[in-house]
Scaffold this motif. Structure first.
Motif, short mmCIF file in Angstrom:
data_model
loop_
_atom_site.label_atom_id
_atom_site.label_comp_id
_atom_site.label_asym_id
_atom_site.label_seq_id
_atom_site.Cartn_x
_atom_site.Cartn_y
_atom_site.Cartn_z
N LEU A 84 -24.26 49.27 -10.71
CA LEU A 84 -24.95 48.92 -9.47
C LEU A 84 -24.31 47.71 -8.79
CD1 LEU A 84 -28.65 49.26 -10.72
CD2 LEU A 84 -27.38 50.88 -9.30
N TYR A 85 -23.75 46.80 -9.60
CA TYR A 85 -23.07 45.61 -9.07
C TYR A 85 -22.10 45.12 -10.14
CZ TYR A 85 -22.08 40.86 -7.56
OH TYR A 85 -21.43 39.70 -7.19
N GLU A 86 -20.94 44.64 -9.68
CA GLU A 86 -19.98 44.09 -10.64
C GLU A 86 -19.07 43.09 -9.94
OE1 GLU A 86 -16.66 45.52 -13.95
OE2 GLU A 86 -17.52 47.00 -12.57
N ASP A 87 -18.79 41.99 -10.62
CA ASP A 87 -17.74 41.07 -10.21
C ASP A 87 -17.09 40.53 -11.48
OD1 ASP A 87 -19.37 39.01 -11.19
OD2 ASP A 87 -20.06 38.39 -9.20
N GLU A 88 -16.37 39.43 -11.36
CA GLU A 88 -15.65 38.89 -12.51
C GLU A 88 -16.59 38.44 -13.63
OE1 GLU A 88 -12.42 35.30 -13.54
OE2 GLU A 88 -13.32 35.47 -11.55
N HIS A 89 -17.83 38.10 -13.28
CA HIS A 89 -18.74 37.49 -14.24
C HIS A 89 -19.95 38.36 -14.62
CE1 HIS A 89 -16.54 33.75 -13.63
NE2 HIS A 89 -16.63 33.98 -12.33
N GLN A 123 -10.77 46.28 -18.79
CA GLN A 123 -10.62 44.98 -18.15
C GLN A 123 -10.42 43.86 -19.17
OE1 GLN A 123 -13.84 44.19 -15.32
NE2 GLN A 123 -14.30 46.37 -15.21
N ASP A 124 -10.36 44.25 -20.44
CA ASP A 124 -10.25 43.28 -21.53
C ASP A 124 -11.43 42.30 -21.51
OD1 ASP A 124 -9.03 42.31 -23.82
OD2 ASP A 124 -7.85 40.82 -22.73
N CYS A 125 -12.63 42.85 -21.23
CA CYS A 125 -13.86 42.05 -21.20
C CYS A 125 -14.77 42.46 -22.34
CB CYS A 125 -14.62 42.26 -19.88
SG CYS A 125 -13.90 41.43 -18.46
N TYR A 126 -15.56 41.50 -22.80
CA TYR A 126 -16.53 41.72 -23.86
C TYR A 126 -17.93 41.53 -23.27
CZ TYR A 126 -18.93 41.09 -28.37
OH TYR A 126 -19.79 41.20 -29.45
N PRO A 127 -18.82 42.53 -23.36
CA PRO A 127 -20.14 42.40 -22.74
C PRO A 127 -21.10 41.57 -23.58
CG PRO A 127 -19.96 44.54 -23.80
CD PRO A 127 -18.62 43.86 -23.97
N VAL A 140 -32.75 48.85 -13.86
CA VAL A 140 -31.76 47.79 -13.65
C VAL A 140 -31.70 46.85 -14.84
CG1 VAL A 140 -31.05 45.92 -12.12
CG2 VAL A 140 -32.20 47.92 -11.16
N ILE A 141 -30.48 46.62 -15.34
CA ILE A 141 -30.30 45.72 -16.47
C ILE A 141 -29.00 44.94 -16.27
CG2 ILE A 141 -29.21 47.53 -17.88
CD1 ILE A 141 -30.57 46.22 -20.34
N LEU A 142 -29.02 43.68 -16.69
CA LEU A 142 -27.93 42.74 -16.42
C LEU A 142 -27.15 42.41 -17.69
CD1 LEU A 142 -26.54 40.42 -14.71
CD2 LEU A 142 -28.54 39.01 -15.29
N PHE A 143 -25.83 42.42 -17.59
CA PHE A 143 -24.94 41.99 -18.67
C PHE A 143 -24.03 40.87 -18.14
CE2 PHE A 143 -25.99 46.30 -19.88
CZ PHE A 143 -26.17 46.22 -21.25
N ALA A 144 -23.67 39.94 -19.03
CA ALA A 144 -22.65 38.94 -18.72
C ALA A 144 -21.30 39.49 -19.18
CB ALA A 144 -22.96 37.63 -19.43
N LYS A 145 -20.27 39.27 -18.38
CA LYS A 145 -18.94 39.75 -18.73
C LYS A 145 -18.09 38.71 -19.44
CE LYS A 145 -16.66 42.24 -15.75
NZ LYS A 145 -16.06 42.79 -14.49
N ASN A 146 -18.62 37.49 -19.56
CA ASN A 146 -17.86 36.46 -20.26
C ASN A 146 -18.82 35.41 -20.81
OD1 ASN A 146 -18.17 34.23 -18.23
ND2 ASN A 146 -17.03 35.67 -16.93
N PRO A 147 -18.38 34.62 -21.79
CA PRO A 147 -19.25 33.62 -22.41
C PRO A 147 -19.53 32.42 -21.53
CG PRO A 147 -17.06 33.49 -23.35
CD PRO A 147 -17.06 34.70 -22.46
N LEU A 266 -31.51 37.76 -7.96
CA LEU A 266 -31.08 36.51 -8.57
C LEU A 266 -30.07 35.83 -7.67
CD1 LEU A 266 -28.38 36.93 -11.32
CD2 LEU A 266 -29.27 38.92 -10.11
N THR A 267 -29.91 34.53 -7.86
CA THR A 267 -28.88 33.77 -7.18
C THR A 267 -27.66 33.72 -8.09
OG1 THR A 267 -30.51 32.42 -6.01
CG2 THR A 267 -28.27 31.55 -6.17
N HIS A 268 -26.52 34.15 -7.57
CA HIS A 268 -25.31 34.18 -8.39
C HIS A 268 -24.98 32.76 -8.86
CE1 HIS A 268 -21.19 34.78 -9.67
NE2 HIS A 268 -21.34 36.09 -9.52
N PRO A 269 -24.76 32.58 -10.16
CA PRO A 269 -24.56 31.22 -10.70
C PRO A 269 -23.39 30.45 -10.09
CG PRO A 269 -24.92 32.79 -12.47
CD PRO A 269 -24.77 33.59 -11.22
N PHE A 270 -22.37 31.14 -9.64
CA PHE A 270 -21.17 30.45 -9.16
C PHE A 270 -21.00 30.51 -7.64
CE2 PHE A 270 -19.66 31.78 -13.55
CZ PHE A 270 -20.00 30.56 -14.12
#
Length: 284
Positions: A84-89, A123-127, A140-147, A266-270
């Motif tokens: 539904l949505y994706e960016d670097e984070h 993408q060499d990413c770890y969820p 709708v469910i949210l995952f982080a793409k990086n620590p 949500l407000t994007h953290p960055f």
């Protein structure tokens, strides 16, 4: 792992130390390594922690994978992931009903996390799991793409800054909007279940809004202030309006649990951008 973030126009100036510690919640150990390795860049130049940063500045963090603990995730089926949505984070997906959010045993592969891990492997990413939905719940469910972003999302969730709106269809005619504040605890007789526990339970708050009253059921919207296990299911069952198809809290058979995570804000953290994510599916 290298991440470059341009501070948004709304950013309030602070030192790099304050940015990493208080705003981005980078763990102490990792902050230490960033400092001694000189792995923080300000506008492409090596930066010191006492330096101030301002709106429009470009911050680069170089993180070492060995500074974080990653558990192996068995591959699933990348083609099952409905983005539904994706960016670097961030990665926000549409979860189907009938699939677990994450495995409980090392050899499990048929969960959403396994599928997401396969999807992100290119993408060499770890969820990283930010929150979960019950196996029977869709949406709708949210995952982080990086620590780096994971602890920030955790804090937003804890501080009720991630808005989640659900659709539910319940048995009976519910005629009044209400907020349910009954505490929820574990059922000592059935480890799968939760119960209303006024003395020992955890605080739980569910706002219930009627969408449509039908002959034998009611269509509802539910908004969570807290995220207890089975919260909506237990709260609605406690007011004698269990969710249609709930295998634990009512016994009338149905094709599925009629609970769906419809929206997330949500407000994007960055970037500080307001994200409003809506599922491509609906119960009503």
């Amino acid at each position: 792992m290298k991440y470059t973030i341009t501070l948004p126009k709304s950013f309030t100036s602070c030192t790099i130390r304050e940015l990493l510690e208080s705003r981005w919640l980078v763990p102490r150990k990792v902050r230490h390594f960033l400092r001694v390795r000189k792995n923080v860049l300000l506008n492409q130049q090596t930066a010191m922690f006492h330096q101030e940063v301002h709106a429009g500045d470009e911050i680069t963090l170089i993180l070492q994978e060995e500074d974080y603990q990653f558990q192996a995730i068995a591959p699933g089926k990348a083609e099952n992931v409905q983005v539904l949505y994706e960016d670097e984070h961030l990665l926000i997906v549409d979860k189907p009903a009938g699939i677990k959010t994450h495995p409980n045993q090392p050899n499990e592969t048929a969960t959403l996390l396994n599928d997401v891990a396969s999807y992100l492997s290119a993408q060499d990413c770890y969820p990283h799991v930010v929150h979960r939905l019950d196996k029977e719940t869709s949406g709708v469910i949210l995952f982080a793409k990086n620590p780096l972003v994971l602890p920030i999302l955790g804090r937003l969730l804890e501080q009720k800054q991630i808005y989640r709106r659900y659709q539910a269809i319940v048995h009976g005619k519910l005629l009044q909007n209400q907020t349910i504040t009954k505490k929820i605890g574990r059922d000592r007789h059935d480890r799968r279940k939760r119960i209303i526990d006024a003395k020992g339970g955890q605080v739980a708050i569910t706002h219930v809004e009627i969408a449509k009253v039908l002959a034998n059921t009611t269509e509802l919207y539910c908004v969570l202030d807290t995220g207890r296990t089975h919260q909506i299911r237990v709260h609605l069952a406690s007011i004698q309006h269990p969710i249609v198809g709930d295998p634990l809290y009512q016994k009338i058979p149905a094709k599925r649990l009629m609970l769906h995570a419809q929206e997330m804000y949500l407000t994007h953290p960055f970037t500080q951008e307001t994200l409003k994510i809506t599922s491509k599916h609906a119960l009503f």
